[in-house]
Design an enzyme around this catalytic site. Sequence first.
Site, mmCIF file in Angstrom:
data_model
loop_
_atom_site.group_PDB
_atom_site.id
_atom_site.type_symbol
_atom_site.label_atom_id
_atom_site.label_comp_id
_atom_site.label_asym_id
_atom_site.label_seq_id
_atom_site.Cartn_x
_atom_site.Cartn_y
_atom_site.Cartn_z
ATOM 1 N N GLY B 242 23.131 55.002 12.699
ATOM 2 C CA GLY B 242 22.255 54.783 13.850
ATOM 3 C C GLY B 242 21.408 53.538 13.661
ATOM 4 O O GLY B 242 21.429 52.634 14.467
ATOM 5 N N PHE B 243 20.630 53.513 12.576
ATOM 6 C CA PHE B 243 19.800 52.362 12.206
ATOM 7 C C PHE B 243 18.781 52.027 13.293
ATOM 8 O O PHE B 243 18.363 50.886 13.436
ATOM 9 C CB PHE B 243 20.675 51.145 11.875
ATOM 10 C CG PHE B 243 21.868 51.484 11.016
ATOM 11 C CD1 PHE B 243 21.670 51.949 9.725
ATOM 12 C CD2 PHE B 243 23.157 51.385 11.499
ATOM 13 C CE1 PHE B 243 22.744 52.310 8.933
ATOM 14 C CE2 PHE B 243 24.244 51.747 10.712
ATOM 15 C CZ PHE B 243 24.046 52.204 9.424
ATOM 16 N N ALA B 513 12.265 62.717 6.687
ATOM 17 C CA ALA B 513 12.385 63.459 5.422
ATOM 18 C C ALA B 513 11.059 64.107 5.024
ATOM 19 O O ALA B 513 11.004 65.294 4.701
ATOM 20 C CB ALA B 513 12.881 62.539 4.309
ATOM 21 N N ARG B 650 7.687 60.108 -4.421
ATOM 22 C CA ARG B 650 8.670 60.975 -5.073
ATOM 23 C C ARG B 650 10.014 60.877 -4.340
ATOM 24 O O ARG B 650 10.066 60.901 -3.114
ATOM 25 C CB ARG B 650 8.154 62.409 -4.992
ATOM 26 C CG ARG B 650 9.093 63.453 -5.560
ATOM 27 C CD ARG B 650 8.541 64.843 -5.231
ATOM 28 N NE ARG B 650 9.305 65.877 -5.919
ATOM 29 C CZ ARG B 650 9.172 67.170 -5.638
ATOM 30 N NH1 ARG B 650 8.335 67.571 -4.691
ATOM 31 N NH2 ARG B 650 9.891 68.058 -6.296
ATOM 32 N N ASN B 653 15.915 63.190 -3.796
ATOM 33 C CA ASN B 653 17.253 63.168 -4.401
ATOM 34 C C ASN B 653 17.591 61.714 -4.717
ATOM 35 O O ASN B 653 18.005 60.960 -3.830
ATOM 36 C CB ASN B 653 18.286 63.771 -3.438
ATOM 37 C CG ASN B 653 19.669 63.827 -4.067
ATOM 38 O OD1 ASN B 653 20.058 62.950 -4.843
ATOM 39 N ND2 ASN B 653 20.429 64.857 -3.726
ATOM 40 N N PRO B 654 17.350 61.291 -5.950
ATOM 41 C CA PRO B 654 17.507 59.869 -6.279
ATOM 42 C C PRO B 654 18.901 59.326 -5.973
ATOM 43 O O PRO B 654 19.043 58.177 -5.583
ATOM 44 C CB PRO B 654 17.222 59.835 -7.793
ATOM 45 C CG PRO B 654 16.405 61.045 -8.065
ATOM 46 C CD PRO B 654 16.867 62.092 -7.095
ATOM 47 N N GLY B 724 8.509 57.057 2.731
ATOM 48 C CA GLY B 724 9.757 56.715 3.414
ATOM 49 C C GLY B 724 10.681 55.860 2.563
ATOM 50 O O GLY B 724 10.239 55.046 1.759
ATOM 51 N N GLU B 727 13.772 52.575 5.621
ATOM 52 C CA GLU B 727 13.542 51.251 6.180
ATOM 53 C C GLU B 727 13.175 50.219 5.119
ATOM 54 O O GLU B 727 13.547 49.062 5.207
ATOM 55 C CB GLU B 727 12.407 51.297 7.223
ATOM 56 C CG GLU B 727 12.372 52.589 8.008
ATOM 57 C CD GLU B 727 12.743 52.471 9.465
ATOM 58 O OE1 GLU B 727 12.953 51.360 9.951
ATOM 59 O OE2 GLU B 727 12.829 53.521 10.127
#
Lengths: 327, 760, 158
Positions: B242-243, B513, B650, B653-654, B724, B727
């Site tokens: 989507g972006f 998120a 944080r 999920n890296p 975030g 972006e």
Amino acid sequence: MKNFEFSRATSLSDASLRTQEAGVLLMAGGTSLVDLAKCGVTEPDMVVDITRLGGLDQIEVSERGATLGALSRMAAVADHAGIKAEFPAIAQSLSLAASQQLRNMATIAGNLMQRTRCAYFRDPGAFPACNKRQPGSGCSALGGVTRNHAVLGTSRECIASYPGDLAVALLAFDATIETTDRRIPIGEFFLEPGETPHLETLLRPGEIITAIVVPASAAAHRSTYLKVRDRQSYEFAAASAAVGLQLEDDGRTIRDLRVALGGVATVPWRASRVEQALIGQVLDEGTVRQASLLAVEGAVAHGDNHYKIDLVPRVVTRAILTLGGLA
Amino acid sequence: MTLIEPRKHGDASDGSLGSRLSRLDGRRKITGSATYALEQPVENLVHAVLVQSTIASGRVVSVDKAAAEALPGVLMVLTPDKVFNMMVASDWFGNRVENVPYLPLPAEVNYYGQAVAAVIAETFEQARDAARLVKVHYEETPAVTVIDQGGSGTVTAPMTVEWGDAQAAFDTADITIEAEYRTPREYHVPIEPHGLIASWQDDQLTIWEPSQWTHGMARTYAEWFEIPFENVRIISPFIGGGFGSKGGAYFYGAVAALAARELARPVKLAVTRSQGFTAYGGRASTRQTLKLGASADGVLQAVIHRGANETSTYADFHEGTGAATPIMYAVNNFSSQQGLIKVNTVTPGALRAPGKNPSAYGIECAIDELSYAVGIDPLEIRLRNYADHDYQSGKPWSTRKLREALLAGAERFGWSNRSAAPRSMRDGRTLIGWGIGCGTFPNLTNSSDAMIRILSDGSVEVESAGIDMGQGTYTIVAQTAADALGVSVDRVDVKLGDSVSAGAPVAGGSMLAGSITGAVHKAAQAAREELIGLALNAPNSPFSTSGANTLVIENGRIKTSREDSPSMSIGELMAMLGREKLEVKRDTLPEGTTREEQQKAFTHMSKVRGPTAGEFSIHSWGAHFIEVRVDEDFGTVRVSRIVSAFDCGRLYNPKLAESQLRGGIIMGIGQALLEEGLVDARNGRVVNNNLGDYLVPTNADVPPIEILSVGEPDFEASVLGGKGVGEVGIVGVAPAIANAVFHATGKRVRDLPITLEKLI
Amino acid sequence: MTHSIPLTLDINGSPHTLSVEPRVTLLDALREQLQLTGTKKGCDQGQCGACTVLVDGRRVLSCLTLAVQAEGCEITTIEGIAGENGDLHPVQAAFLEHDAFQCGYCTPGQILSAVACIREGHAGSDAEIREYMSGNLCRCGAYNTIVGAVRQAAEASR
């Protein structure tokens, strides 16, 4: 895309006979035909598929040269050990073209016949004027966005560049195009637009390419295809050069030199003046750099594409020096 | 007694939050069983194809549709003269002009490529062929097709940022630089093109459409057709990228839904790749002038910024070129203004890091130019002017590990080995350059709602209208719920992308998120408490004699904290209770929020809180270290090495966060070197409206990219401490590349993309 | 003149009978008629690679292939490369492990391209993988991990 009839040719003569009719188009890999039909540039009533005809996809390399069956796939030629060894520029021109998926589909004869990527040619809905599509209708590219248009071989009627790579390499090594009717030297095969941009090759209605024959030469053996573009891959050339070099036994005097250009001219472009200027000369950077300027003799820019006139001699220089071990 | 293995936290082998769990929706995507919007099997489907204008300005006088209608299979040709009872919907912030008819195919033409008709036929091929035969007659009026024809523009006063006396400080500074930076039109080009299937049953409208915001889009459709919100269902479980381009409903959605209603058959409308360049807006072209004044030792004294972007003739869209400028460096005198220039284009839209992206391009190139003017290292000038607080708002940062990012990135990259002078690093005829660019993106927050459902077998369902377009929502939601509930992540099934589910904000502005995990965490905790209460109080509870007044849940088993505790699985508890399911829904809205306000929170942007809404200034940060190799003769630039260090708080999920950050960086490579909408000034057509001519990076254009995370949990930013990610990855990449190109070549290219003709 | 012709396509080892106009591409036949929607439409003009399928073992673009052209050929789509017991193909497994995708839309094309790339012998180095996978655009930017996944699957196949 309007609908069309689809049939498979039973033989070359069958295909030849049927494609003499207006509205009937030959189909090999289909990558150009289907694309242009979607663009609305090509509107066949019938397509005749020749890919199931046997015996036209052979690749043979001998001491005398290479014979490439018209229906050989680009990928097969690019990966052919004999072609890679004896005609590196040809193999490279193919492996640097398009993507592997397209190279698996497209035939080498179809590749020669590909049409220009001129955005104005490819969008009849937006730009009705195009002398290539509709003789006499005008040229929408003139005065438009011309970054990818030709600087060599243009006319007032058309500045669309020939986009292919393979034909450039074939031109450098004096290939012959064999058809159902005759043998055509590749140097005569492509037609500059002049006042008839809609006529792109010498092929007559019903005439079908059957093979491409490339004579072996020392220059072809020591050759390279240099392609410069914005993106690293999957893009047509901003400028390219197929170059072959043979040195005298002294290892420094140029005996034979072949230079052909892509991405900058309306047809695959032989830079004969560069060849003539350097044959017999001692290979050194200054001489090569000076002679390479002759590659763009007579070039005409149309706004955004002026950079190509600067770029071409640099590409030619680099390719020659690389082959000569000087770059 | 069952022996419970201690849970390992944070490594790849378990699914807890913070671990490198593989994507839970991955299997469906790699087997082809993930069903995207246009792939929904719908009976009795017909196909719509749009017809776009071939003038930039004017009006449609008439449409000759006879030839199209005569083709077999053609069912309908929609044209501007056909009137439907639709009403204009409210904007993203909830503002609505009442009782204004909505015309998805207006007669007035504002840009080249605006849809003026649509053909609906039994098959896609028939509709496409017929669309070609629709002849539109226009009355043409003069147009402004490119930003340079549009004059100096109009300054948008509310976007002006001032403190100190920037002009005076600039005038007296030891060292000054001034430069103009430009960016062209850029496009999202997600590999999944836009489009939808619309289907009516009575007054119920179902839309399968890729959506970054199911609630917002459902609201728009409902307002267009004047039906209750509940009557619209947007279904979007998978989105092919989507972006920023799939956050709203566009006119073609209205066209498809209209046609479906008229024909009483479901309609599929696929926007073609080329049509996608004008069916919705990409990033506006921008220009900005920066003046920096500094002391002789490189301490900033003044920043003066004047920026502008193009917008359409019929709506205002701000691509805030001053968005990052005020917060990157410490400076006591600052002035920024933003203008709008009206052009005959589709209204531009939000593309990955809107505002911050071109803004960082300007200030991060300018600071690099200043470093050369002063004669100090580009890393050093950034550290020397490090902002210890937010000079714009005056507030302290919540967390700002940009210094750590700069130092860690420099160390890993080997920055200290850089030879300072331009053109001083080469490999044969290849010039090598190293550049830095910093990036930032504000922490936007909004509330979410989430439903947790415990099923009879003890497995868990989480339901949210939030979406996953590849950021990893499915996975981190499952991880969040599993952690909070005390179950293994493979017992959690996540259902997303359906507007009938619990509300969620737009997956945009990097806000989903942080928002969705907060609600899921809250709901899961409540569900755990409820399970524990039930376990304690159930008749025949094994815990009734344990004396425990609370229980724990570990790995799906309920027990006391004693080692010899009896235990039972959640499924056994459910069976004991005879419960089919247990549902717990929680939202993170303020206590006492009315239902109407709740609806607004999820269907409008009006409840979004900005980065300085509280007592802190909250942002993500990044620093890119990039090496380029420039062919001296050809001017071709290739990126050969990237190390990027980020503070995104944080990372839930890296593994997935790194993917997303790399994705942003790669889009930044495209922006820096390849991407540019080329407009034919004669008619406003984007001539390179396809993926062969609008170039995005291929695999061969991208070197290995090393991602470092220097962040720490920031609980001002979100419930679980993340900031975030989506972006910030792209922000600062283009200037890092431009700065590296300068270092390599000594040429300062100030208009993107940096194509070969600008360097030869 | 619009007419359909009957056609049998051999897809993933099974014959599929359909009736299509000659102008219908293999891509649209798969997606619209056979509900084999794992093959994706990204550009419909040969410029992105999302529609990559294998025809007689070679990777091709189904958007520029007419369905009628493919008659008599063995067509393999993403739905056909896992084992019959549901075991993932090694390339699929490597994609999952390396996180070689985000939105997933280009992924089936990437995977089929990768399967062919390895089989062609064009996965000998990272540079070669990058070049020979460049016909598949990924706008999410999973290129690093795609290279890692292809490298791993190629090494495992040696």
